[in-house]
Scaffold this motif. Structure first.
Motif, PDB file in Angstrom:
ATOM      1  N   ARG A  12      -4.504  -0.317 -12.130  1.00 30.80           N
ATOM      2  CA  ARG A  12      -5.358  -0.052 -10.961  1.00 30.80           C
ATOM      3  C   ARG A  12      -6.738  -0.710 -11.061  1.00 30.80           C
ATOM      4  N   ASP A  58      -7.996  -0.921  -3.350  1.00 30.23           N
ATOM      5  CA  ASP A  58      -6.724  -0.272  -3.007  1.00 30.23           C
ATOM      6  C   ASP A  58      -5.501  -1.097  -3.382  1.00 30.23           C
ATOM      7  N   ARG A  77       0.222   0.015 -11.219  1.00 35.51           N
ATOM      8  CA  ARG A  77       0.821  -0.161  -9.910  1.00 35.51           C
ATOM      9  C   ARG A  77       1.915  -1.206 -10.045  1.00 35.51           C
ATOM     10  N   LEU A 106       0.817  -1.209   0.000  1.00 35.56           N
ATOM     11  CA  LEU A 106       0.000   0.000   0.000  1.00 35.56           C
ATOM     12  C   LEU A 106       0.852   1.261   0.000  1.00 35.56           C
TER      13      LEU A 106
END
Ligand SMILES: [Cu+2]
Length: 302
Positions: A129, A250, A160, A75
């Protein structure tokens, strides 16, 4: 013809109903939470695999039984005293380019000493994402700690990039995540609905298990081809399968522990640390006949 046949076998395999999302009322007994639903052969097979495995794996102290010691990874670009720094420029969509980065310590010094885990020093997972476009790469490290890999991101969007590694002297993996924007028109794809089976290149992967928030959940995957169990899977990254699970919303990166088995399929078992209820995207990579394939599916945890 072919597609009809595949549909038939897929329907038949639908018997491996995935219990993800099933209701359980306050039952904290471990046995009740995990387990075959379909009563299939393959699932029955797995029950005996409850034994602890040794196998000189990278996780000291055994695996599978540890509780969630730390939250999910990925994260942040900095965690546990380590930071991931991108050294190359922004990739352009559809263009092969070089992605370069380094891992630095709390004093900004490049980290060059890693333990080998899952056969590699560092695993680079790249996903957009919206959870499309999964890639798994192993960048080479220069003596100065710079890691480079060729990377092609087919489409624009917010990508990501996760570095998954085990630094020397630590017994817990570190997972760092970095946003890599790629300019252009981005049309996010909706996440596929939860499914118990996924078809990929003529293979069917059936998932069985019950992801439960706040604990380690066992996930059993069974690989078949044209309806026949695949029993000659090839080792890939130190096991008969490699699994990455990301939380939708997330992209939290879950800790996953493969259960070593002597049998080369058709069943591959993982213990997944599921931090919360929610929707997850699971990526199973397996190797057969010299080709690594990725089966991707959506799973719910409650
Ligand atoms: Cu890897």
């Amino acid at each position: 013809m072919n597609s009809a046949t595949r549909l038939n076998s897929a329907t038949r395999l639908g018997a491996f109903v995935l219990v993800l999302g099933a209701v359980f009322a306050g039952a904290y007994g471990a046995g009740a939470l995990i387990g075959p639903v379909g009563g299939s052969n393959a699932a029955g097979h797995e029950t005996q695999g409850g034994r602890e495995t040794q196998g000189g794996h990278e996780t000291p102290g055994g695996h599978g039984t540890e509780t969630t010691a730390s939250g999910p990874g990925g994260l942040a670009m900095s965690a546990d005293g380590y930071t991931m720094r991108q050294l190359s420029g922004s990739p352009r969509s559809g263009t092969a380019g070089e992605f370069a980065f380094e891992i630095v310590d709390a004093h900004a010094a490049p980290v060059t000493r890693f333990q080998t885990s899952h056969d590699k020093q560092l695993h680079l997972i790249v996903v957009r994402r919206d959870l499309a476009g999964y890639q798994h790469l192993h960048p080479q490290m220069s003596p100065d700690g710079t890691r480079r890999t060729e990377l092609t991101l087919a489409e624009a969007g917010d990508w990501r990039v996760f570095a998954d590694f085990l630094p020397e002297g630590r017994d817990r993996r570190v997972i760092l995540g970095l946003d890599v924007p790629v300019a252009g028109t981005y049309q996010p794809q909706a996440l596929a609905a939860p499914a118990a089976t996924v078809n990929i290149d003529g293979y069917t992967v059936a998932a069985d298990g019950h992801l439960v928030a706040g604990r380690t959940s066992r996930l059993t995957l069974t690989v078949t081809r044209s309806g026949a169990p695949v029993t000659d899977l090839q080792p890939y990254l130190g096991a008969y399968g490699h699994l990455v699970a990301l939380r939708a919303g997330d992209l939290a990166y879950l800790h996953v522990h493969p259960q070593q088995t002597a049998a080369a399929g058709p069943v591959i078992t993982f213990d997944v640390e599921v931090p919360t209820a929610g929707t997850y995207r699971v990526f199973l990579e397996f190797q057969h006949n010299g080709v690594v394939r990725t089966a991707q599916f959506t799973a719910l945890a409650n």
